[in-house]
Design a protein around this motif. Structure first.
Motif, PDB file in Angstrom:
ATOM      1  N   ARG A 177     -21.293  15.703  38.274  1.00 39.03           N
ATOM      2  CA  ARG A 177     -22.105  16.911  38.126  1.00 39.03           C
ATOM      3  C   ARG A 177     -22.429  17.457  39.514  1.00 39.03           C
ATOM      4  O   ARG A 177     -22.311  16.751  40.513  1.00 39.03           O
ATOM      5  N   ASP A 180     -27.802  22.210  40.089  1.00 34.78           N
ATOM      6  CA  ASP A 180     -27.921  23.585  39.586  1.00 34.78           C
ATOM      7  C   ASP A 180     -28.269  24.556  40.705  1.00 34.78           C
ATOM      8  O   ASP A 180     -27.942  25.743  40.640  1.00 34.78           O
ATOM      9  N   LYS A 199     -17.220  17.552  34.429  1.00 31.61           N
ATOM     10  CA  LYS A 199     -16.965  18.086  33.089  1.00 31.61           C
ATOM     11  C   LYS A 199     -17.323  19.564  33.012  1.00 31.61           C
ATOM     12  O   LYS A 199     -16.811  20.292  32.172  1.00 31.61           O
ATOM     13  N   THR A 200     -18.204  19.973  33.900  1.00 35.36           N
ATOM     14  CA  THR A 200     -18.618  21.371  33.931  1.00 35.36           C
ATOM     15  C   THR A 200     -19.134  21.705  35.328  1.00 35.36           C
ATOM     16  O   THR A 200     -19.246  20.832  36.190  1.00 35.36           O
ATOM     17  N   LEU A 201     -19.447  22.975  35.537  1.00 36.97           N
ATOM     18  CA  LEU A 201     -20.032  23.460  36.784  1.00 36.97           C
ATOM     19  C   LEU A 201     -21.344  24.157  36.456  1.00 36.97           C
ATOM     20  O   LEU A 201     -21.574  24.547  35.310  1.00 36.97           O
ATOM     21  N   ALA A 203     -23.904  26.785  35.551  1.00 39.86           N
ATOM     22  CA  ALA A 203     -23.652  28.036  34.839  1.00 39.86           C
ATOM     23  C   ALA A 203     -23.745  29.255  35.747  1.00 39.86           C
ATOM     24  O   ALA A 203     -23.114  30.281  35.487  1.00 39.86           O
ATOM     25  N   ASP A 221     -10.554  17.616  31.651  1.00 41.29           N
ATOM     26  CA  ASP A 221     -11.344  18.287  30.599  1.00 41.29           C
ATOM     27  C   ASP A 221     -12.531  19.079  31.126  1.00 41.29           C
ATOM     28  O   ASP A 221     -13.540  19.255  30.422  1.00 41.29           O
ATOM     29  N   ILE A 222     -12.450  19.572  32.338  1.00 44.40           N
ATOM     30  CA  ILE A 222     -13.559  20.365  32.859  1.00 44.40           C
ATOM     31  C   ILE A 222     -13.650  21.703  32.134  1.00 44.40           C
ATOM     32  O   ILE A 222     -12.631  22.331  31.819  1.00 44.40           O
ATOM     33  N   GLN A 223     -14.859  22.123  31.829  1.00 44.36           N
ATOM     34  CA  GLN A 223     -15.123  23.403  31.175  1.00 44.36           C
ATOM     35  C   GLN A 223     -15.700  24.368  32.207  1.00 44.36           C
ATOM     36  O   GLN A 223     -16.694  24.054  32.857  1.00 44.36           O
ATOM     37  N   LEU A 224     -15.069  25.519  32.352  1.00 45.68           N
ATOM     38  CA  LEU A 224     -15.519  26.486  33.356  1.00 45.68           C
ATOM     39  C   LEU A 224     -16.531  27.455  32.759  1.00 45.68           C
ATOM     40  O   LEU A 224     -16.314  27.976  31.657  1.00 45.68           O
ATOM     41  N   PRO A 225     -17.614  27.719  33.472  1.00 45.40           N
ATOM     42  CA  PRO A 225     -18.620  28.670  32.978  1.00 45.40           C
ATOM     43  C   PRO A 225     -18.116  30.110  33.036  1.00 45.40           C
ATOM     44  O   PRO A 225     -17.245  30.453  33.867  1.00 45.40           O
ATOM     45  N   GLU A 226     -18.616  30.946  32.173  1.00 41.69           N
ATOM     46  CA  GLU A 226     -18.209  32.351  32.120  1.00 41.69           C
ATOM     47  C   GLU A 226     -18.533  33.088  33.406  1.00 41.69           C
ATOM     48  O   GLU A 226     -17.873  34.050  33.765  1.00 41.69           O
TER      49      GLU A 226
END
Length: 231
Positions: A177, A180, A199-201, A203, A221-226
């Motif tokens: 992680r 933020d 897994k994410t960045l 937001a 499996d990283i999910q990219l924020p909009e």
């Protein structure tokens, strides 16, 4: 503390200390070099250590120009020197703007680095770091932080106070992680995150308006924020 404007008397004292044939002289912890006594033992140790690390090619007999060189140089480089820790003698040279200590075995950053207020580039790639200290924010002039190939699992939120930071290299660590508050790095242009466990960045990462390069290869499996669409 040794400063760039060391008096000639102090330089002569260091010179005499290192060249004295009397071993008792070399063991002195201090000399009355000028109006005030100054502890020269750390400085002597530093000079000898720099010779051992290959920082300067001159011999001890040329200590005066070597001392001048140390006080004038803005960088200390000791990569591939098998260091397990950052030499404590460097606490006396806080004017350095560049510290390059790649390909060693350094496991932590000593507290004295918090006083390196002029440091602009810190490079510790290919070491054994597992974390960064909270005082990292004290390096207020830092522009580049290179930490590729360590064992860092998390970043302190204080790193987000580095308002001058332009390059942050964290590839090949074990990050899962990011803070933020990362978007507070308003000058960040390059963020390298390949080979972690993200897994994410955050937001709000799209708020990094100066960001020009972001690498994320080999984060499964990283999910990219909009928000990245506006970055």
């Amino acid at each position: 503390m040794v400063q760039e404007n060391l008096t000639n008397d102090l330089k002569d004292a260091v010179y005499a200390l290192l060249l004295s044939p009397d071993p008792r002289m070399r063991e002195l912890g201090w000399l009355q070099a000028d109006a005030q006594g100054m502890d020269l033992a750390p400085l002597v140790s530093t000079l000898k250590r720099m010779l051992q690390l290959g920082q300067f090619s001159c011999s001890v007999q040329e200590i005066r120009p070597m001392l001048d060189a140390i006080l004038k140089t803005s960088a200390f480089r000791a990569s591939k020197t098998h260091l397990s820790q950052i030499p404590e003698e460097l606490a006396y040279f806080q004017h350095f703007k560049v510290l390059e200590l790649d390909h060693n075995r350094i496991g932590e950053l000593p507290d004295f680095l918090a006083r390196y207020g002029q440091l602009q580039e810190l490079s510790l790639t290919h070491n054994w770091l597992t974390k960064l200290p909270k005082w990292i924010s004290h390096l207020s002039d830092l522009r580049s932080l290179w930490l590729k190939d360590n064992f860092i699992a998390a970043l302190p939120s204080s790193i987000c106070k580095l308002q001058q930071l332009e390059t942050l290299s964290l590839s090949d660590n074990v990050l899962d992680r990011l803070p933020d508050e990362l978007t507070r790095l308003s000058q960040l242009e390059r963020l390298y995150l390949d080979g972690n466990k993200l897994k994410t960045l955050p937001a709000t990462i799209g708020k990094l308006k100066q960001l020009k390069s972001l690498t994320l290869r080999n984060n499964v499996d990283i999910q990219l924020p909009e928000s990245l669409a506006s970055c």
